[in-house]
Design a protein around this motif. Structure first.
Motif, PDB file in Angstrom:
ATOM      1  N   GLY A  23       0.520  -0.952  -0.052  1.00 12.33           N
ATOM      2  CA  GLY A  23      -0.516   0.188  -0.169  1.00 12.33           C
ATOM      3  C   GLY A  23       0.775   0.957   0.314  1.00 12.33           C
ATOM      4  N   ALA A  24       1.883   0.819   0.613  1.00 21.12           N
ATOM      5  CA  ALA A  24       2.739   2.063   0.592  1.00 21.12           C
ATOM      6  C   ALA A  24       3.134   3.187  -0.554  1.00 21.12           C
ATOM      7  N   LEU A  25       3.831   1.962  -1.278  1.00 22.64           N
ATOM      8  CA  LEU A  25       4.323   2.076  -2.400  1.00 22.64           C
ATOM      9  C   LEU A  25       3.274   2.415  -3.838  1.00 22.64           C
ATOM     10  N   ALA A  26       2.345   2.012  -3.557  1.00 15.76           N
ATOM     11  CA  ALA A  26       1.573   2.366  -4.172  1.00 15.76           C
ATOM     12  C   ALA A  26       0.319   4.358  -3.836  1.00 15.76           C
ATOM     13  N   ASP A  27       0.913   4.326  -3.135  1.00 15.96           N
ATOM     14  CA  ASP A  27       0.384   5.496  -1.983  1.00 15.96           C
ATOM     15  C   ASP A  27       1.251   6.317  -2.511  1.00 15.96           C
TER      16      ASP A  27
END
Length: 330
Positions: A23-27
């Protein structure tokens, strides 16, 4: 005879740290885009990093207790959802999806089965209708979530209430489908010989359940610790979200998009994970000549070999999640 750890329905694939990394990469990848504004509209103050664990948190709902959420305070990552409204939303999701796939009594709830598929490593690719595939597996569930985000009906038996729920699910499923042992499965004979489930004489108890029925032993200590599946779910500290740096983000940005129409993307993602699963099972050292009894020995070298594969899978998962959101909301 197997003495490994069996799958617990409440276990968290990749663990919460892995899903948070996805999720953090996508954010970061959608920062400044229309997709980011739509994510904020649906999630309010939550980031994709926080939202990516929701589908596992929902496993804390107990159908036997009138679909009450019974895991409050047990998992820190679930705290953002442990409000009266948040717990009601998880209970409602599980109630709608507990029996949606027409499962047999005693089998895993349908919403748990959305998290994986079981494609034999002998198959070249994911093909609907092959043994282990379902219209309620991770491939179908990922596509269904994307369809709802596009304002379309979800395919198959999945019952997704609205866009917010679809986004919570997609943020999680993008990670699950990149975990190789959530896609590829090996069938083993009594001494660890690989068998093809499409050939006559293969029994149900030969299914290793995505490596959950393969025990692991640490070679240095002879300590039996966990299942092979759990070993691959574990994410070392170096791969946690707070370790994402410019170089790692550059790797994610360099990931190519998935070809074809978006309804076929999850199939491509599963095919990629199947390739990785085939390599994993080939490397674990099950040796029928020594009747290995579905147990593998792991060394520090094995851990070193796992780390780059895990990083690669987390990276592609984050990139694919971002690509899907930016395709849905260009």
């Amino acid at each position: 005879m197997l003495t490994g750890v069996l799958f617990a329905p409440g276990a968290a694939p990749w663990g919460p740290d892995g899903h948070r990394t996805v999720g953090a990469l996508a954010d970061r990848l959608i920062a400044g885009t229309h997709a980011q504004s739509q994510v904020r509209r649906l999630l309010g103050g939550l980031t994709l990093e926080q939202a990516a664990v929701w589908a596992d948190c929902a496993k804390g709902v107990d159908p036997a207790r009138d679909y009450a959420y019974t895991a409050a305070g047990r998992y820190p990552e679930c705290a953002p959802f442990e409000t009266p409204a948040g717990e009601a939303a998880m209970s409602d999701y599980v109630r709608r999806n507990d029996l949606a796939c027409g499962r047999e009594p005693g089998s895993s709830p349908c919403h748990v089965r959305y998290h994986y598929t079981d494609v034999a490593i002998q198959r070249a690719r994911y093909q609907p209708g092959d043994p282990g595939t379902r219209d309620s597996d991770i491939v179908a569930a990922t596509t269904a979530a994307m369809q709802v985000l596009q304002g379309r009906p979800a395919q198959g038996p999945m019952r997704i209430k609205d866009e917010r729920e679809a986004l919570l699910l997609l943020a999680h499923f993008a990670g699950d489908i990149a975990q190789p042992l959530h896609v590829g499965v090996v069938q083993l004979g009594p001494c660890g010989e690989v068998v093809d489930p499409q050939r006559p004489g293969v029994a149900a108890d030969m299914d290793t359940q995505g490596g959950n029925r393969i025990a692991t032993v640490r070679a240095a200590t002879n300590h039996r610790s966990e299942s092979l599946h759990a070993t691959w779910d574990d994410v070392p500290a170096a791969l946690h979200a707070d370790r994402i740096d410019a170089a790692w983000l550059a790797l994610a940005r360099a990931e190519p998009g998935t070809p074809g129409a978006i309804d076929g993307w999850s199939t491509h993602w599963a095919d990629d994970s199947l390739v990785q699963a085939r390599r994993i099972y080939a490397s674990v050292g099950l040796d029928p000549r020594h009747c290995s009894q579905w147990t593998v020995a792991l060394t520090g070298r094995d851990d070193d070999a796992m780390a780059p594969v895990k990083k690669r899978q987390l990276t592609v998962a984050g990139a694919r999640l971002a690509h899907a959101l930016m395709a849905i909301w260009p």
